[in-house]
Design a protein around this motif. Structure first.
Motif, short mmCIF file in Angstrom:
data_model
loop_
_atom_site.label_atom_id
_atom_site.label_comp_id
_atom_site.label_asym_id
_atom_site.label_seq_id
_atom_site.Cartn_x
_atom_site.Cartn_y
_atom_site.Cartn_z
N UNK A 23 -1.65 0.87 0.59
CA UNK A 23 -0.88 0.50 -0.60
C UNK A 23 0.02 -0.72 -0.34
N UNK A 24 -0.05 -1.28 0.86
CA UNK A 24 0.85 -2.37 1.24
C UNK A 24 0.81 -3.56 0.27
N UNK A 25 -0.36 -3.99 -0.19
CA UNK A 25 -0.36 -5.14 -1.11
C UNK A 25 0.46 -4.90 -2.38
N UNK A 26 0.56 -3.65 -2.82
CA UNK A 26 1.31 -3.34 -4.04
C UNK A 26 2.74 -2.89 -3.77
N UNK A 27 2.94 -2.14 -2.68
CA UNK A 27 4.24 -1.50 -2.44
C UNK A 27 5.03 -2.07 -1.28
N UNK A 28 4.40 -2.86 -0.43
CA UNK A 28 5.10 -3.44 0.72
C UNK A 28 5.51 -2.39 1.74
N UNK A 29 6.56 -2.72 2.50
CA UNK A 29 7.01 -1.83 3.58
C UNK A 29 7.55 -0.51 3.06
N UNK A 30 8.07 -0.51 1.84
CA UNK A 30 8.56 0.76 1.31
C UNK A 30 7.41 1.74 1.12
N UNK A 49 -6.41 3.98 4.48
CA UNK A 49 -6.16 2.60 4.88
C UNK A 49 -7.14 1.65 4.18
N UNK A 50 -8.30 2.17 3.79
CA UNK A 50 -9.31 1.34 3.10
C UNK A 50 -8.96 1.05 1.65
N UNK A 51 -7.93 1.69 1.12
CA UNK A 51 -7.55 1.49 -0.28
C UNK A 51 -7.14 0.04 -0.52
N UNK A 52 -6.68 -0.64 0.50
CA UNK A 52 -6.29 -2.04 0.34
C UNK A 52 -7.48 -2.93 -0.02
N UNK A 53 -8.67 -2.47 0.28
CA UNK A 53 -9.88 -3.23 -0.06
C UNK A 53 -10.30 -2.82 -1.46
N UNK A 54 -10.00 -3.65 -2.43
CA UNK A 54 -10.14 -3.32 -3.85
C UNK A 54 -11.49 -2.76 -4.27
N UNK A 55 -12.62 -3.29 -3.80
CA UNK A 55 -13.90 -2.77 -4.30
C UNK A 55 -14.13 -1.28 -4.03
N UNK A 56 -13.49 -0.71 -3.03
CA UNK A 56 -13.72 0.69 -2.70
C UNK A 56 -12.49 1.56 -2.92
N UNK A 57 -11.41 1.01 -3.46
CA UNK A 57 -10.13 1.71 -3.53
C UNK A 57 -10.22 3.04 -4.26
#
Length: 143
Positions: A61-68, A120-128
């Motif tokens: 979720x880092x691309x959307x939520x960052x370190x929080x 951890x793979x959720x960051x890769x949009x095609x398979x999220x």
């Protein structure tokens, strides 16, 4: 490790390490859970898996939520793990008038979180969306 008559083929996790136990959990192998629950290092392995699962969720979720999101993922993972263990422990005591060993219960439930490492793979949009569905569907089955 030689297999006993009672141990099914492909379930050689009794004296294995963390990776062998995680693979056993992914295959729904009861021997992996029994091994982790009875081993001295089982609680450390369960804790490591819960922490890695929280980090995986956070990094996914880092691309959307960052370190929080990373902090939140770890905090929620630990909270759910401890709450579920306490609920199961209390239920076991209420129905059996004896409580299961809390340490062993935590170890086995931690191992059941292994499928959440896929988050951890959720960051890769095609398979999220597929990864979210698989990981969150698989984890309760493993428990």
């Amino acid at each position: 490790m030689s297999r006993s008559v009672d141990q099914p083929a492909g379930s050689e996790v009794g004296n294995g390490g963390l990776a062998a136990h995680m693979l056993g959990a992914l295959r729904f192998d009861g021997q992996a859970y029994a091994a982790v629950a009875s081993e001295r290092r089982g609680l450390a392995e369960g804790t490591a898996i819960v922490l890695l699962g929280g980090l995986s969720r956070g990094f996914g979720a880092f691309p959307e939520e960052g370190w929080s999101g990373v902090f939140f993922g770890v905090a929620v993972g630990l909270g759910v793990w401890l709450t579920a263990a306490l609920a199961i422990w209390c239920t076991g005591f209420a129905f059996n008038r004896r409580a299961p060993a809390f340490r062993s219960l935590l170890a086995a439930l931690g191992l059941a979180a292994t499928p959440l490492l896929l988050l951890a793979l959720v960051a890769w949009a095609p398979v999220a969306n597929a990864v979210r569905l698989i990981a969150h569907g698989w984890a309760p089955l493993a428990a």
